[in-house]
Design a protein around this motif. Structure first.
Motif, PDB file in Angstrom:
ATOM      1  N   GLU A 133      29.021 -27.885  37.221  1.00 54.85           N
ATOM      2  CA  GLU A 133      29.829 -28.317  36.078  1.00 54.85           C
ATOM      3  C   GLU A 133      30.836 -27.246  35.687  1.00 54.85           C
ATOM      4  O   GLU A 133      31.998 -27.555  35.362  1.00 54.85           O
ATOM      5  N   ARG A 134      30.419 -25.988  35.730  1.00 51.45           N
ATOM      6  CA  ARG A 134      31.349 -24.906  35.391  1.00 51.45           C
ATOM      7  C   ARG A 134      32.480 -24.819  36.400  1.00 51.45           C
ATOM      8  O   ARG A 134      33.638 -24.586  36.038  1.00 51.45           O
ATOM      9  N   GLN A 135      32.142 -24.999  37.676  1.00 57.29           N
ATOM     10  CA  GLN A 135      33.174 -24.973  38.702  1.00 57.29           C
ATOM     11  C   GLN A 135      34.167 -26.110  38.517  1.00 57.29           C
ATOM     12  O   GLN A 135      35.375 -25.941  38.702  1.00 57.29           O
ATOM     13  N   ASP A 144      31.353 -16.850  33.565  1.00 58.72           N
ATOM     14  CA  ASP A 144      32.300 -17.723  32.872  1.00 58.72           C
ATOM     15  C   ASP A 144      31.563 -18.749  32.014  1.00 58.72           C
ATOM     16  O   ASP A 144      30.500 -19.245  32.385  1.00 58.72           O
ATOM     17  N   GLY A 145      32.151 -19.071  30.872  1.00 56.07           N
ATOM     18  CA  GLY A 145      31.626 -20.151  30.048  1.00 56.07           C
ATOM     19  C   GLY A 145      30.561 -19.745  29.054  1.00 56.07           C
ATOM     20  O   GLY A 145      30.059 -20.598  28.319  1.00 56.07           O
ATOM     21  N   VAL A 146      30.200 -18.458  28.999  1.00 52.50           N
ATOM     22  CA  VAL A 146      29.252 -18.011  27.985  1.00 52.50           C
ATOM     23  C   VAL A 146      30.044 -17.814  26.694  1.00 52.50           C
ATOM     24  O   VAL A 146      30.904 -16.939  26.619  1.00 52.50           O
ATOM     25  N   ALA A 147      29.766 -18.622  25.697  1.00 53.07           N
ATOM     26  CA  ALA A 147      30.594 -18.678  24.488  1.00 53.07           C
ATOM     27  C   ALA A 147      30.734 -17.308  23.821  1.00 53.07           C
ATOM     28  O   ALA A 147      29.735 -16.630  23.568  1.00 53.07           O
ATOM     29  N   VAL A 148      31.975 -16.940  23.539  1.00 47.63           N
ATOM     30  CA  VAL A 148      32.249 -15.660  22.899  1.00 47.63           C
ATOM     31  C   VAL A 148      31.743 -15.647  21.457  1.00 47.63           C
ATOM     32  O   VAL A 148      31.360 -14.605  20.923  1.00 47.63           O
ATOM     33  N   GLY A 149      31.695 -16.813  20.817  1.00 50.35           N
ATOM     34  CA  GLY A 149      31.310 -16.880  19.418  1.00 50.35           C
ATOM     35  C   GLY A 149      29.820 -16.824  19.148  1.00 50.35           C
ATOM     36  O   GLY A 149      29.407 -16.878  17.990  1.00 50.35           O
ATOM     37  N   LEU A 150      29.009 -16.713  20.184  1.00 44.13           N
ATOM     38  CA  LEU A 150      27.564 -16.624  19.979  1.00 44.13           C
ATOM     39  C   LEU A 150      27.200 -15.320  19.272  1.00 44.13           C
ATOM     40  O   LEU A 150      27.928 -14.327  19.386  1.00 44.13           O
TER      41      LEU A 150
END
Length: 269
Positions: A133-135, A144-150
């Motif tokens: 799904e990320r690809q 990639d895709g690890v939310a910065v806002g966590l």
């Protein structure tokens, strides 16, 4: 018998709150960004109720969290981005796709009989599907895709889990504990050198490595720290109560006395 409201009723309520003609002034002022802090707060209140096993109030906290989703859905509908039905449809399709061991036909309903699989295989399949799904989203990198806002602790754990998935990890917690000792030594050196910027960096390294220890121990670092916060509050309140019984405040006591009272509270905890 009292009426039991449904999700449809909640959607209607939200639309009325956002109705320019007679709606709620506060709700009408909100946008996607302005309600993010409330969403985060509600999620933590759910976590707190669960950790406290406060099941009497958990349903209420879950309702508050659900309301955040309903609010975003209304904002999305007004802007023409999406509506609640699209949120649900996207979620169901994703969960069906990520559970081929339960829905081998790729459909929610139908012939979904399948052979049993163990939990390890389920996790392996889950991560492989998420990687696909990320690809598809153009997120080809491992991280990639690890939310910065966590929250920083949660994001550190997710970054480490991703790296571990491709083999970049200590084989056991012993290596992590040795790294913690190394980071403490480096922090001491930075403090001795009176290098504030370097000390901040080394402290970050130490916290990051502690999160890695939590991951190896299968402990949620956020939950561990929340538990420590509650323990600190409980013990410090006990210290205050002991002093208040004497007509005093913590600021009236010496550090040595506070430490003695703390140890007493610790023993009684």
């Amino acid at each position: 018998m009292d009426k039991h409201y449904s999700v449809d009723d909640l959607l209607y309520l939200m639309a009325q709150l956002r109705n320019p003609d007679g709606g709620c002034p506060w709700d009408l002022k909100q946008n996607f960004a302005s309600i993010v802090p409330s969403t985060i707060e509600e999620a933590y209140e759910v976590a707190e109720a669960i950790e406290a096993e406060d099941f009497e109030h958990l349903h209420e906290e879950l309702g508050d969290l659900l309301f955040q989703v309903i609010f975003y859905a209304q904002l999305g509908r007004e802007a023409g981005h999406f509506d609640f039905s699209r949120i649900v449809d996207t979620l169901v399709r994703k969960l069906v796709r990520r559970h081929p061991h339960v829905f081998p036909s790729g459909q929610l309903y139908g012939d979904n009989r399948t052979d049993a699989v163990d939990e390890a295989q389920v996790k392996k399949n889950w991560e492989a599907i998420k990687a696909e799904e990320r690809q598809a989203k153009g997120e080809g990198g491992t991280l990639d895709g690890v939310a910065v806002g966590l929250p920083a602790l949660t994001r550190a754990a997710k970054l480490q889990k991703r790296a571990s998935g491709v083999g970049f990890d200590w084989p056991s917690v012993d290596g992590v504990l040795a790294k913690i000792e190394e980071e403490i030594a480096e922090l001491r050196a930075a403090i001795a050198a009176e290098d504030e910027q370097h000390a901040q960096e080394e402290l970050g390294d130490l916290l990051f490595t502690c999160v890695n220890a939590a991951r190896h121990l299968k402990v949620d670092p956020e939950a561990a720290l929340r538990g420590c916060n509650r323990k600190f509050e409980r013990r410090f309140s006990a210290v205050e109560q002991q002093l208040q019984a004497q007509g005093r405040q913590p600021s009236d006591a010496s550090l040595e006395e506070l430490d003695q009272l703390w140890n007493r509270a610790k023993q009684q905890d």
